[in-house]
Design an enzyme around this catalytic site. Structure first.
Site, PDB file in Angstrom:
ATOM      1  N   THR A 145       0.832  -1.206   0.000  1.00  0.00           N
ATOM      2  CA  THR A 145       0.000   0.000   0.000  1.00  0.00           C
ATOM      3  C   THR A 145       0.864   1.252   0.000  1.00  0.00           C
ATOM      4  OG1 THR A 145      -1.790  -1.161   1.135  1.00  0.00           O
ATOM      5  CG2 THR A 145      -1.825   1.234   1.226  1.00  0.00           C
ATOM      6  N   LYS A 189      -8.756  -1.011  -5.537  1.00  0.00           N
ATOM      7  CA  LYS A 189      -8.419  -2.132  -4.648  1.00  0.00           C
ATOM      8  C   LYS A 189      -9.696  -2.960  -4.524  1.00  0.00           C
ATOM      9  CE  LYS A 189      -6.511  -3.366  -0.148  1.00  0.00           C
ATOM     10  NZ  LYS A 189      -5.339  -4.126  -0.629  1.00  0.00           N
ATOM     11  N   SER A 201     -10.293  -6.715   3.000  1.00  0.00           N
ATOM     12  CA  SER A 201     -10.732  -7.502   4.158  1.00  0.00           C
ATOM     13  C   SER A 201     -10.425  -6.766   5.454  1.00  0.00           C
ATOM     14  CB  SER A 201     -10.017  -8.857   4.171  1.00  0.00           C
ATOM     15  OG  SER A 201     -10.268  -9.585   3.004  1.00  0.00           O
ATOM     16  N   ASP A 244      -7.059   0.936   3.655  1.00  0.00           N
ATOM     17  CA  ASP A 244      -6.097   1.120   2.568  1.00  0.00           C
ATOM     18  C   ASP A 244      -6.765   1.776   1.367  1.00  0.00           C
ATOM     19  OD1 ASP A 244      -4.162  -0.079   4.114  1.00  0.00           O
ATOM     20  OD2 ASP A 244      -4.267  -2.016   3.102  1.00  0.00           O
ATOM     21  N   GLU A 257      -4.417  -2.409  -6.739  1.00  0.00           N
ATOM     22  CA  GLU A 257      -3.674  -3.060  -5.654  1.00  0.00           C
ATOM     23  C   GLU A 257      -4.332  -4.383  -5.306  1.00  0.00           C
ATOM     24  OE1 GLU A 257      -2.870  -2.637  -0.950  1.00  0.00           O
ATOM     25  OE2 GLU A 257      -2.578  -0.790  -2.096  1.00  0.00           O
ATOM     26  N   GLY A 258      -3.528  -5.417  -5.261  1.00  0.00           N
ATOM     27  CA  GLY A 258      -4.021  -6.734  -4.904  1.00  0.00           C
ATOM     28  C   GLY A 258      -4.140  -6.910  -3.395  1.00  0.00           C
ATOM     29  N   GLY A 313      -2.540  -9.183  -0.431  1.00  0.00           N
ATOM     30  CA  GLY A 313      -1.512 -10.139  -0.064  1.00  0.00           C
ATOM     31  C   GLY A 313      -0.670 -10.555  -1.257  1.00  0.00           C
ATOM     32  N   ARG A 319      11.596  -0.994   2.580  1.00  0.00           N
ATOM     33  CA  ARG A 319      11.853  -1.058   4.026  1.00  0.00           C
ATOM     34  C   ARG A 319      10.548  -0.750   4.759  1.00  0.00           C
ATOM     35  NH1 ARG A 319      16.833   1.485   2.407  1.00  0.00           N
ATOM     36  NH2 ARG A 319      18.657   0.424   3.266  1.00  0.00           N
TER      37      ARG A 319
END
Length: 226
Positions: free
Chosen positions: A19, A40, A44, A54, A113-114, A116, A174
């Protein structure tokens, strides 16, 4: 004329900075005068209208121009993989509805955005990698910068390459201030193993949410010029 930047951002795992990268790319597009969409489709552990999600963050990063309900198609209360959450909650996240919602966003710049990693189930028969294949977008694979990323990143890249999917870049991210001993070596090792792919990062850890999108967008500038 160059095609507008459009990517599917996925991760090697959960919590790797997917994200963060998605929001930074959207922020960078918006600052360049583009009007990117955020998508997205599966979320969940949230409820529709929750301001801390997100999808809400992506909507803001994109410039808050699109209807909020066009960002996410399927909401699940349980903080689980969408396919598992859907089964527990007695919901059917129809595949055709997801594809239709994506097409409605048009051909302009944007980020999908997927949820996981690549093999996270979205419903009874589809995983994230199936959605990538259906949407035909180049992939930005976000990976942990530190220990464990060699295995997770290699497995994910092999899965994408086996399907013949387009990989725009691998972004090492990071997610905490402290580095482990592997961080200085991981990118070079991955570049040796996958010499035809583009690797970016490791991106810096930015503790300030106010500065994070702008700072990371600077480091992802190559992807904003596609």
């Amino acid at each position: 004329m160059k095609a507008p930047p459009r990517y599917f951002v996925t991760g090697t795992d959960t919590g790797v900075g997917k994200t963060e990268v998605s929001a930074a790319l959207l922020h960078g597009m918006a600052r360049r005068g583009l009007r990117p969409f955020a998508f997205k489709p599966y979320e969940s552990g949230t409820a529709p209208g929750d301001a801390s999600t997100d999808s809400e963050r992506l909507w803001r990063a994109a410039g808050a121009w699109q209807p909020k309900d066009s960002v996410t198609v399927h909401h699940f209360d349980e903080p689980l993989a969408p396919g598992i959450a859907a089964r527990l909650e007695g919901k059917q996240p129809f595949w055709a509805k997801t594809l239709s919602a994506f097409r409605a966003l048009g051909d302009g710049p944007g980020i999908v955005e997927g949820s996981g990693g690549l093999l996270v189930p979205l419903d009874e028969t589809h995983d994230v990698i199936d959605l990538i294949e259906a949407l035909e977008l180049p992939v930005v694979l976000v990976a942990r910068a530190g220990l464990g990323t060699l295995n997770h990143t290699s497995l994910s890249l092999n899965a994408l390459l086996e399907r013949g999917l387009s990989i725009a870049a691998v972004v090492l991210c990071r997610t905490r201030e402290e580095d482990d001993a592997s961080v200085p070596y991981n990118r070079a090792w991955l570049e040796d193993r996958f010499p035809k792919l583009r690797f970016l990062g490791p991106l810096p850890f930015v503790s300030s949410e106010f500065d994070r999108e702008r700072t990371l967008a600077h480091h992802l500038a190559e992807l904003l010029q596609a």
